[in-house]
Write a protein that holds these residues in place. Structure first.
Motif, short mmCIF file in Angstrom:
data_model
loop_
_atom_site.label_atom_id
_atom_site.label_comp_id
_atom_site.label_asym_id
_atom_site.label_seq_id
_atom_site.Cartn_x
_atom_site.Cartn_y
_atom_site.Cartn_z
N THR A 17 53.33 26.43 29.57
CA THR A 17 52.32 27.45 29.25
C THR A 17 51.03 27.09 29.95
OG1 THR A 17 53.34 27.80 27.08
CG2 THR A 17 51.09 28.62 27.39
N VAL A 18 50.46 28.07 30.66
CA VAL A 18 49.26 27.83 31.47
C VAL A 18 48.15 28.77 31.03
CG1 VAL A 18 48.29 27.78 33.80
CG2 VAL A 18 50.68 27.10 33.42
N GLY A 19 46.97 28.23 30.77
CA GLY A 19 45.80 29.03 30.44
C GLY A 19 45.07 29.46 31.70
N VAL A 20 44.63 30.72 31.74
CA VAL A 20 43.90 31.28 32.88
C VAL A 20 42.51 31.69 32.40
CG1 VAL A 20 43.79 33.20 34.53
CG2 VAL A 20 45.97 32.05 34.09
N THR A 21 41.48 31.06 32.95
CA THR A 21 40.10 31.34 32.51
C THR A 21 39.39 32.32 33.42
OG1 THR A 21 39.22 29.47 33.77
CG2 THR A 21 39.89 29.04 31.50
N ALA A 22 40.04 32.76 34.49
CA ALA A 22 39.40 33.61 35.49
C ALA A 22 39.06 34.98 34.92
CB ALA A 22 40.31 33.78 36.70
N ALA A 23 37.96 35.53 35.39
CA ALA A 23 37.61 36.92 35.09
C ALA A 23 38.08 37.80 36.24
CB ALA A 23 36.10 37.07 34.89
N ARG A 24 37.69 37.41 37.47
CA ARG A 24 38.13 38.11 38.66
C ARG A 24 39.50 37.60 39.09
NH1 ARG A 24 36.42 37.87 43.78
NH2 ARG A 24 35.47 35.86 43.44
N ARG A 25 40.36 38.47 39.56
CA ARG A 25 41.68 38.13 40.11
C ARG A 25 42.57 37.44 39.08
NH1 ARG A 25 41.20 35.20 45.69
NH2 ARG A 25 43.30 36.05 45.93
N ALA A 26 42.30 37.66 37.79
CA ALA A 26 43.14 37.07 36.75
C ALA A 26 44.55 37.63 36.79
CB ALA A 26 42.51 37.31 35.38
N ASP A 27 44.67 38.94 37.06
CA ASP A 27 46.00 39.54 37.13
C ASP A 27 46.83 38.91 38.23
OD1 ASP A 27 45.10 41.14 35.13
OD2 ASP A 27 45.06 42.99 36.28
N GLU A 28 46.20 38.69 39.38
CA GLU A 28 46.91 38.10 40.52
C GLU A 28 47.38 36.68 40.19
OE1 GLU A 28 46.03 36.78 45.16
OE2 GLU A 28 44.59 38.04 44.08
N LEU A 29 46.49 35.88 39.61
CA LEU A 29 46.85 34.51 39.27
C LEU A 29 47.92 34.49 38.19
CD1 LEU A 29 46.51 31.48 39.43
CD2 LEU A 29 44.48 31.65 37.99
N GLY A 30 47.78 35.35 37.17
CA GLY A 30 48.79 35.42 36.11
C GLY A 30 50.15 35.80 36.65
N ALA A 31 50.19 36.75 37.59
CA ALA A 31 51.47 37.19 38.16
C ALA A 31 52.10 36.07 38.98
CB ALA A 31 51.25 38.43 39.02
N LEU A 32 51.30 35.33 39.75
CA LEU A 32 51.83 34.21 40.53
C LEU A 32 52.46 33.16 39.62
CD1 LEU A 32 48.97 33.69 43.15
CD2 LEU A 32 51.30 34.44 43.64
N LEU A 33 51.80 32.87 38.51
CA LEU A 33 52.32 31.87 37.57
C LEU A 33 53.60 32.36 36.91
CD1 LEU A 33 48.91 30.85 35.99
CD2 LEU A 33 50.40 29.34 37.31
N GLN A 34 53.61 33.62 36.50
CA GLN A 34 54.78 34.14 35.80
C GLN A 34 55.99 34.25 36.71
OE1 GLN A 34 53.28 37.72 33.84
NE2 GLN A 34 53.43 36.62 31.92
N ARG A 35 55.76 34.57 37.97
CA ARG A 35 56.90 34.65 38.90
C ARG A 35 57.57 33.29 39.05
NH1 ARG A 35 53.91 38.61 41.90
NH2 ARG A 35 53.10 37.08 43.39
N ARG A 36 56.86 32.24 38.73
CA ARG A 36 57.44 30.89 38.80
C ARG A 36 57.87 30.38 37.43
NH1 ARG A 36 54.37 32.28 42.66
NH2 ARG A 36 54.60 31.46 44.79
N GLY A 37 57.86 31.29 36.45
CA GLY A 37 58.46 30.97 35.15
C GLY A 37 57.50 30.60 34.05
#
Length: 383
Positions: A17-37
Motif C-alpha cells: 500500500t502506497v500513500g500519494v501526497t501529490a495534489a498535481r498529477r496525483a491521478d497519473e501517479l496513482g495509475a502508475l502505482l496501481q498498474r504495478r499492483g
C-alpha cells in the motif's frame, strides 16, 4: 480518476500500500502505482492556488516591464506558463515577452525549457541536474554583484537561494506565480497519517517539498510527529521524486529514497525495487513465503490477508521456527483486549487466507510457530 480499490491481480507492487501526497498529477501517479499492483491511498497534502488575479504577481510583472532584469530564472513549467497566461490576461503579455527576450534566461530542467520555448523564447542555460543548487552555483561563479535577477518562485519562498544572491550583491525580485496552501479537507491527510503511524501503508510518496512540509506540519498539529518520524525510520518508506522535495524530511532527520531521474516513472520503478526488496522471504513447510504489506506471496501466488492476520504473521516471522506464546500474539493484535480467543479467531482466518494451513503449526498449551523448513533452522535460529 483512478479507483483506489481497483488492483491488478499481480505485479511487483502487489500486496503493498502506497500513500500519494501529490495534489498535481496525483491521478497519473496513482495509475502508475496501481498498474504495478499497489493499493493506493490518495491524500493531497496541499492545494495550489493560482495567482492570475493576485496583486503581487501583477506588481512584479509591471516592475519587470518597466525595468528589464539582467537575469530571469524560470523554476517550474506550470509556473512559467501560468505567468505568461496571466500577463496575457492583463494585456501585458507582449510587453513581458519583449523584456524576457532581452534578459539572460535560465531554465531549471527540460520541462521548464519546453515551457520557455513554447512561449517563443530560448533559454541561455539549463542545469543538467535540474537542481536549484546548480543554478545558484552558476550565478555566483558568473558574479551577480549589481545585477538584477527576477526569480519565478515555485509555490514557496527560496530563502537560502535568495539570501545567497543578495549577499553576493544582487537585487532579487520574486515572481510569485502560485502558492501552496493546506488542503481544504484535511480528512484524507489525517487518514494517511493514521495509516502511516499504524504501519497500514508501506511507503509514502512526495513530489514536492511543500507537500512533505505540509504532512509533517499536520502530524505536529495532531501530536503524531514523533510516531510518524519513527514509522519513516523503520517501517514506512518515504520516497521523494528528487533532492529538493526531500529537504523538509531531511531537516527532521528522515532518510529518503530518490530516483536518479526526477520523474514520476522512475519514482514508481524505484518503489518496484525497494518494496519487494524489504519484504521478508522464508522457506516454510516446503513453500516459499514472502510477507508483504497487506498480502503474502505463497510460491508466487498472491494471498490477501486481513490486517489482524498480518499482525500475527509478522509477530511469528520475527522468530521464524520458534514458538510464540498466545499472550505475545495477543499483544500484537490491534485492539484485541485480553481475550486470547481473539488470537484463535484471527489465526483461523490467517490460515484460510494463506490457503496452506500447514504453514503455521499449533503447539499445544504453548502457542504457534511458523513451520520453518529444517534446512533453514540454523540460518534463522538467531533472527
Amino acid at each position: 480518476m483512478y479507483d483506489e480499490q481497483q488492483q491488478p491481480e499481480h505485479g511487483p507492487l502487489a500486496g503493498f500500500t502506497v500513500g500519494v501526497t501529490a495534489a498535481r498529477r496525483a491521478d497519473e501517479l496513482g495509475a502508475l502505482l496501481q498498474r504495478r499492483g499497489a493499493a493506493v491511498v490518495h491524500a493531497p497534502a496541499l492545494r495550489i492556488v493560482q495567482l492570475a488575479d493576485d496583486s503581487e504577481l501583477l506588481a512584479a510583472t509591471k516592475e519587470i516591464i518597466q525595468r528589464t532584469p539582467d537575469i530571469v530564472v524560470a523554476t517550474t513549467a506550470i509556473g512559467f506558463r501560468g505567468w505568461i497566461e496571466a500577463a496575457d490576461g492583463w494585456g501585458l503579455g507582449e510587453d513581458l515577452l519583449a523584456r524576457l527576450h532581452k534578459a539572460e534566461l535560465l531554465a531549471r530542467g527540460p520541462k521548464v525549457k519546453g515551457a520557455v520555448r513554447a512561449a517563443g523564447l530560448t533559454e541561455d542555460w539549463s542545469p543538467s541536474s535540474e537542481s536549484m543548487a546548480e543554478v545558484l552555483d552558476r550565478l555566483l561563479e558568473e558574479g551577480v554583484d549589481g545585477r538584477r535577477i527576477a526569480l519565478q518562485l515555485h509555490g514557496e519562498p527560496l530563502p537560502g537561494f535568495v539570501e545567497s544572491l543578495r549577499a553576493a550583491g544582487a537585487e532579487v525580485l520574486g515572481v510569485p506565480v502560485y502558492r501552496w496552501l493546506p488542503p481544504e479537507d484535511v480528512g484524507p491527510v489525517d487518514r494517511l497519517l493514521d495509516a502511516a503511524v499504524s504501519r497500514g501503508v508501506d511507503a509514502v510518496t512526495f513530489t514536492s517539498a511543500p507537500a512533505a512540509a505540509s504532512l509533517l506540519s499536520r502530524a505536529e498539529e495532531r501530536g503524531l510527529l514523533p510516531e510518524l518520524l519513527a514509522a519513516f525510520a523503520h517501517d514506512v518508506l518515504p520516497a521523494c521524486v528528487g533532492p529538493v522535495t526531500a529537504l523538509p524530511l531531511q531537516a527532521r532527520g528522515v532518510d529518503t529514497v530518490q530516483p536518479e531521474r526526477f520523474r514520476l516513472g522512475p519514482l514508481v520503478q524505484l518503489l518496484c525495487q525497494e518494496l519487494p526488496g524489504r519484504a521478508r522471504s522464508l522457506p516454510i513447510a516446503g513453500h516459499r513465503v514472502e510477507i508483504r504489506g497487506h498480502a503474502v506471496l505463497v510460491d508466487g501466488a498472491l494471498r490477501p490477508v486481513p490486517p489482524a492476520g498480518m499482525s500475527l504473521l509478522r509477530a511469528l516471522s520475527r522468530r521464524p521456527g520458534w514458538v510464540v506464546p498466545r499472550a505475545d500474539l495477543l499483544r500484537a493484535l490491534p485492539g484485541a483486549g485480553r481475550d486470547e480467543h481473539a488470537v484463535e479467531t484471527a489465526m483461523a482466518r490467517l490460515r484460510t487466507a494463506l490457503g496452506t494451513p500447514k504453514l503455521i503449526q499449533t503447539v499445544v498449551k504453548r502457542g504457534y510457530r511458523l513451520a520453518l523448513d529444517p534446512a533453514a533452522d540454523t540460518k534463522y535460529a538467531d533472527a
